[in-house]
Design an enzyme around this catalytic site. Structure first.
Site, PDB file in Angstrom:
ATOM      1  N   SER A 150      42.678 101.454  72.853  1.00 17.78           N
ATOM      2  CA  SER A 150      43.408 102.575  73.455  1.00 17.78           C
ATOM      3  C   SER A 150      43.328 103.803  72.543  1.00 17.78           C
ATOM      4  O   SER A 150      42.229 104.290  72.281  1.00 17.78           O
ATOM      5  CB  SER A 150      44.844 102.138  73.746  1.00 17.78           C
ATOM      6  OG  SER A 150      45.484 103.055  74.593  1.00 17.78           O
ATOM      7  N   ASP A 228      44.193  97.881  84.389  1.00 21.00           N
ATOM      8  CA  ASP A 228      44.813  98.708  83.345  1.00 21.00           C
ATOM      9  C   ASP A 228      45.447  99.929  84.013  1.00 21.00           C
ATOM     10  O   ASP A 228      44.756 100.755  84.614  1.00 21.00           O
ATOM     11  CB  ASP A 228      43.708  99.125  82.366  1.00 21.00           C
ATOM     12  CG  ASP A 228      44.224  99.892  81.167  1.00 21.00           C
ATOM     13  OD1 ASP A 228      45.230 100.617  81.306  1.00 21.00           O
ATOM     14  OD2 ASP A 228      43.602  99.775  80.095  1.00 21.00           O
ATOM     15  N   HIS A 261      46.202  96.322  80.068  1.00 19.27           N
ATOM     16  CA  HIS A 261      46.042  97.105  78.830  1.00 19.27           C
ATOM     17  C   HIS A 261      46.617  96.360  77.619  1.00 19.27           C
ATOM     18  O   HIS A 261      46.680  96.920  76.531  1.00 19.27           O
ATOM     19  CB  HIS A 261      46.780  98.437  79.020  1.00 19.27           C
ATOM     20  CG  HIS A 261      46.376  99.522  78.065  1.00 19.27           C
ATOM     21  ND1 HIS A 261      45.158 100.166  78.130  1.00 19.27           N
ATOM     22  CD2 HIS A 261      47.035 100.107  77.021  1.00 19.27           C
ATOM     23  CE1 HIS A 261      45.085 101.083  77.180  1.00 19.27           C
ATOM     24  NE2 HIS A 261      46.203 101.070  76.477  1.00 19.27           N
TER      25      HIS A 261
END
Lengths: 282, 282
Positions: A150, A228, A261
């Site tokens: 991320s 995600d 995620h």
């Protein structure tokens, strides 16, 4: 060169999961980071190293405790170095509303130029220079690779793109690849760097790859979950893939149905990343 | 039979890590627990199940996020069911000083008889009866095994010793095996069951194995770190091993130099436990 203080050492898969603190000159505060030393480290030869950059809200402990990377690092003889995601401590500025996406835990791997951030938020220099020098002086390190998740995937990509001589390969899970064009990135970059968005480009993987173009040949692997929640809104993975295809830059992008995620996603595929890096670290 | 509410579902190693809540009649409160459904679960046949009981301070999420068990469970086609460690909620008594070793997060897998605990703290019946029935009604489960860590290792051993027909095998990491003789156990058992220590014996693995003697043949595996700070003071592993040797009860006790009491220890050896149970679950 500041000294390392060992905070803890825990046996793990035949090696040692350790945590250190040191006084960072770059950041102007005490920092903590984690290191996994595989069993091969005790034999004394230099070992390849993977730097892992974590995402928003994380410290050095999330990846250490949740990703399950030590098992494969132990098999492959790779040292893992896992820094924190921002400067820390009482004197360090934080978002006034305690937001998770600015300030503490959200350094975005940039050198801030704006008040109140400029005093401590110099995570780019910390990751690119101070931490590797510190680790080179304290551990026997061979070649390096870099990876992240991320915000940390963004960090890994910009570190690799701006310092191609430093890393043999780069990989990322759900990276923010175009922070100049998404809410997380715009909020952080405008706060840390000011409103002149020309200053933001040096921290945008898509902008950097556009510049590097076909000269950029570092092996790259990106994993992205299709469940995600941040995939399109925060410009994860896809804009970089489009650019790689457009510029004929070799890179592997893998999209996984139903994965989100979280660290459950990372844990599911971290073995592939370690084996990918091991190929190029040899 | 109370209904399950699915709180979350996250893809993990090709299967699903899920979290559920339900109204527990046994405990008189809403409970949450975690389940890992391996990829084979979608094929519709009944799968073997491993119940995992966690230690002091844990909820159902520690093992789920830190042990890395899903990778091997996915390979072997084993469902993991991971309950919480005590009743929960606003009406549930807790230690007046917030101690970590009594009350919330510290149910010790007993049926309390003393005020204020007796109203909700019936974790023995919850794990032995209500939760398996609930799971049998909601998942396709074949044979069961049970495992746990520390207080949860104690829980797994007493569940197996008192219900040998229910489980094909039992394993533990750093289990409290003689709670009637150590500070954690004496504090909890005296609070939950009162000062008459004859009532404590039904929850002491060593006492139960002494009774069962050589009739007890369930396969058993125990892993113990030798750098575990609680090893001797809290009567982990060793008294049970001595008893097994004395009574010729077949069991494998493995001691690991340098390993501590943490999830890094569990993660390092959980694969062995899953493969051990898989042998006996077939």
């Amino acid at each position: 060169m500041s000294q390392l203080t060992e905070l803890s050492a825990v046996k793990c898969f035949g090696g040692w999961q350790k945590r250190f603190s040191h006084a960072s000159q770059t950041l102007g505060c005490d920092m903590q980071f984690s290191v996994y030393l595989p069993p091969q480290a005790k034999q004394g030869q230099a070992l390849p190293v993977l730097y892992w950059l974590s995402g928003l809200t994380c410290s050095d402990e999330n990846f250490s405790s949740k990703a399950g990377a030590q098992r494969v690092a132990a098999e492959l003889g790779i040292i893992l170095i896992i820094p924190d995601t921002s400067p820390r401590g009482e004197g360090v500025a934080d978002a006034p509303d305690g937001a998770y996406d600015l300030g503490l835990g959200a350094g975005f791997y940039v050198n801030a130029t704006q008040a109140p951030w400029a005093e401590h938020y110099r995570m780019y220099d910390y990751i690119a220079d101070e931490l590797p020098k510190l680790c080179d002086a304290n551990f026997k390190l061979a070649r390096a690779a870099i990876a992240g998740h991320s915000m940390g995937g963004h960090g890994a990509l910009i570190m690799a793109l701006r310092n191609p001589e430093r890393y043999s390969s780069v990989s990322a899970f759900a990276p923010i690849v175009n922070p100049t064009e998404c809410p997380w990135g715009q909020k952080a970059l405008s706060a840390y760097l000011g409103d002149d968005s020309s200053q933001w480009q040096q921290y945008d993987a898509c902008a950097l790859l556009s510049e590097a173009g076909t000269n950029w040949t570092m092996p790259m692997l990106v994993d992205q979950g299709l469940a995600d929640n941040f995939l399109d809104s925060q410009k994860l993975s896809r804009p970089l893939q489009a650019l790689c295809e457009q510029r004929n830059v070799p890179a592997e992008f893998r999209y996984h149905a139903d994965y989100d995620h979280s660290y459950y996603f990372i844990a599911s595929f971290i073995e592939d990343h370690l084996r990918f890096h091991a190929q190029h670290l040899r």
